[in-house]
Design a protein around this motif. Structure first.
Motif, PDB file in Angstrom:
ATOM      1  N   LEU A 242       4.302  -6.270  -4.777  1.00 50.70           N
ATOM      2  CA  LEU A 242       3.951  -6.179  -3.352  1.00 50.70           C
ATOM      3  C   LEU A 242       2.706  -6.979  -2.985  1.00 50.70           C
ATOM      4  O   LEU A 242       2.452  -7.576  -1.977  1.00 50.70           O
ATOM      5  CB  LEU A 242       3.847  -4.647  -3.010  1.00 50.70           C
ATOM      6  N   PHE A 243       1.772  -6.770  -3.896  1.00 46.84           N
ATOM      7  CA  PHE A 243       0.256  -7.261  -3.776  1.00 46.84           C
ATOM      8  C   PHE A 243       0.294  -8.617  -4.038  1.00 46.84           C
ATOM      9  O   PHE A 243      -0.347  -9.378  -3.358  1.00 46.84           O
ATOM     10  CB  PHE A 243      -0.767  -6.350  -4.548  1.00 46.84           C
TER      11      PHE A 243
ATOM     12  N   LYS B  24       3.985 -10.134  -1.457  1.00 38.79           N
ATOM     13  CA  LYS B  24       4.226  -9.660   0.009  1.00 38.79           C
ATOM     14  C   LYS B  24       2.870  -9.562   0.654  1.00 38.79           C
ATOM     15  O   LYS B  24       2.948  -9.911   1.883  1.00 38.79           O
ATOM     16  CB  LYS B  24       5.043  -8.460  -0.306  1.00 38.79           C
ATOM     17  N   TYR B  25       1.721  -9.103   0.135  1.00 37.67           N
ATOM     18  CA  TYR B  25       0.737  -8.770   0.764  1.00 37.67           C
ATOM     19  C   TYR B  25      -0.475  -9.919   0.566  1.00 37.67           C
ATOM     20  O   TYR B  25      -1.287 -10.249   1.442  1.00 37.67           O
ATOM     21  CB  TYR B  25      -0.028  -7.618   0.390  1.00 37.67           C
TER      22      TYR B  25
ATOM     23  N   TRP C 216      -2.406 -10.604  -1.849  1.00 33.82           N
ATOM     24  CA  TRP C 216      -3.935 -10.364  -2.197  1.00 33.82           C
ATOM     25  C   TRP C 216      -4.153 -10.859  -3.547  1.00 33.82           C
ATOM     26  O   TRP C 216      -5.060 -11.170  -3.975  1.00 33.82           O
ATOM     27  CB  TRP C 216      -3.737  -8.661  -2.475  1.00 33.82           C
TER      28      TRP C 216
ATOM     29  N   THR D 261       2.967 -14.220   1.072  1.00 32.25           N
ATOM     30  CA  THR D 261       3.225 -13.128   1.917  1.00 32.25           C
ATOM     31  C   THR D 261       4.733 -13.227   2.564  1.00 32.25           C
ATOM     32  O   THR D 261       4.935 -12.859   3.954  1.00 32.25           O
ATOM     33  CB  THR D 261       2.189 -13.532   3.095  1.00 32.25           C
TER      34      THR D 261
ATOM     35  N   ARG E 171       2.113  -1.950  11.345  1.00 26.11           N
ATOM     36  CA  ARG E 171       0.980  -1.262  10.416  1.00 26.11           C
ATOM     37  C   ARG E 171       1.524  -0.274   9.390  1.00 26.11           C
ATOM     38  O   ARG E 171       2.412   0.580  10.005  1.00 26.11           O
ATOM     39  CB  ARG E 171      -0.170  -0.813  11.248  1.00 26.11           C
TER      40      ARG E 171
ATOM     41  N   ARG F 284      -9.277  -6.825  -4.355  1.00 23.41           N
ATOM     42  CA  ARG F 284      -8.988  -8.234  -3.702  1.00 23.41           C
ATOM     43  C   ARG F 284     -10.297  -9.160  -3.659  1.00 23.41           C
ATOM     44  O   ARG F 284     -10.354 -10.201  -3.371  1.00 23.41           O
ATOM     45  CB  ARG F 284      -8.732  -7.920  -2.221  1.00 23.41           C
TER      46      ARG F 284
END
Length: 414
Positions: A139-140, A143-144, A146, A152, A272, A353
């Motif tokens: 995820l990090f 997708k995010y 970071w 992303t 969000r 991050r």
């Protein structure tokens, strides 16, 4: 030999930032490289009988089939002298520069080779977390945006996830070839999503299925039709899905689940996500996971920062332990509990991050190795409960095999 595992950990996470130009290295930045003997003494002083621990992958895996075991030899020799049960943490959020990122399709097979080499060198280690928090890492990173590949997209997430889970599965297989009685504590984030308004109920349902993907694939469980469509639309092939469905490794597995106050999320209409606090709590959410997988459980991570009162972290420890006892009394087979980490971490306030080297007060000890109130509380908790749990319920014990001591089990020459 059977006993309940009271554990802590020393984090070896090492993601990269800024397109690989900056490497986060928690062992280096928290002073463990210089103070590992002291850190192990502090763990013994607490009374823990298990330690989540492993060498930093990016430093020990130096090339295809090439390994630098110098740091691991020193630290694992020191751990064995102290009689601590090691839960070997082999890949924690990062890969060596020469592999690149979790988008690399060669990563699973390369990592399985590393895991096998580790198991052959340290044959007395029985417990493993081959790949830590596969869902969070994907995820990090994918997708995010970071960490690591900094993507992303859903395709970036699915690609990272399938490579992380395949690496974990292949590593389990390889380790079992070396040590057939190995047990795998799959530390994974225990999540839940709450709809803030009715308009997001569909998104809530999607996210509450997505959170299970890493464990579904890892344990060979069929995913739902909607999740399969999502995976196939974003990079998983039918052949890859068939590989995961064919896995039958659960007899060797303990479901390790991690729970923090940030693990539950509110879903808003604009997409969000915000932390909701512990609305359901560890016990209720862990029962969900246990009903799904029907495996023994270990609470493999939790912590909370020490606040202004000085008791906030100790209060969280009390609450988490009450949750563990609750699910135990409800019939969930719990084999261990972990406060993570032994010392404060750095840069947890930004989820790693940024590399600011800013201490975050979540440890049992601070970075000067002075015990925190939660450390005292955990030591007292262990003293009170360590002789009670195994006598009360076999569901709270874990079969462990004494480490081999014959000369043939000594590490091979480098």
């Amino acid at each position: 030999m059977t006993h309940f595992l009271f554990a802590t950990g020393i984090e070896n996470s090492a993601p990269t930032l800024q397109g690989g130009r900056v490497r986060v290295d928690q062992m280096r930045d928290c002073g463990h490289d210089e103070h590992y003997e002291l850190d192990f003494d502090l763990a013994v002083e607490l009374g823990v009988n298990a330690l989540r621990y492993g060498p930093p992958l990016h430093r020990s895996f130096v090339g295809p089939g090439r390994y630098d075991w110098s740091f691991a030899d020193a630290t694992f020799r020191a751990l064995r002298r102290r009689g601590l049960t090691v839960i070997a943490d082999l890949c924690h959020f990062g890969v060596p520069d020469w592999i690149g990122s979790f988008q690399n399709p060669d990563f699973p097979e390369l990592f399985a080779g590393y895991a096998g080499a580790f198991a052959r060198r340290y044959p007395w280690v029985q417990l493993y977390t081959p790949v830590n928090e596969m869902y969070i890492c994907a995820l990090f990173s994918g997708k995010y945006g970071w960490w690591n590949e900094g993507l992303t997209t859903d395709r970036g997430f699915v690609t990272a996830l399938k490579h992380l889970v395949r690496a974990n599965v292949l590593a389990m297989r390889t380790i079992l070839e070396v040590r057939p009685d190995a047990l795998f504590m799959q530390s994974e984030s225990t999540e839940h999503f709450h709809a803030r308004v009715p308009e997001v109920l569909a998104q809530e349902a999607f996210l509450n299925e997505l959170r299970f993907l890493s464990l579904d694939l890892n344990y060979g469980r069929d995913v739902s039709a909607s999740m399969l469509e999502y995976l196939l639309d974003h990079g998983l092939t039918r052949q890859e899905y068939a590989f995961f469905r064919a896995q039958r490794l659960t007899p060797h597995c303990v479901m390790g689940n991690d729970y923090y106050v940030t693990n539950e999320h509110c879903v808003f209409p604009d997409g969000r996500l915000e932390p909701s606090g512990d609305m359901f709590g560890y016990a209720l959410i862990t029962r969900e996971y246990h009903r799904r997988y029907r495996l023994p459980v270990m609470h493999t991570e939790t912590n909370a920062p020490q606040g202004r009162r000085g008791t906030e972290a100790a209060d969280w420890l009390t609450k988490q332990w009450a949750n563990v006892l609750k699910i135990r009394n409800d019939g969930v087979p719990v084999v261990g509990f972990t406060w993570y980490s032994l010392t404060d971490q750095v840069d947890w306030d930004t989820a790693l991050r940024e590399r600011n080297l800013r201490p975050y007060p979540v440890g049992l000890y601070d970075l000067d190795r002075r015990i925190r109130p939660v450390g005292t509380a955990y030591r007292e908790l262990i003293t009170a409960w360590r002789d009670v749990l195994p006598a009360q319920s076999v569901a709270l014990t874990l079969p462990l095999t004494p480490a081999p001591t014959n000369p043939s089990c000594s590490p091979p020459p480098r």
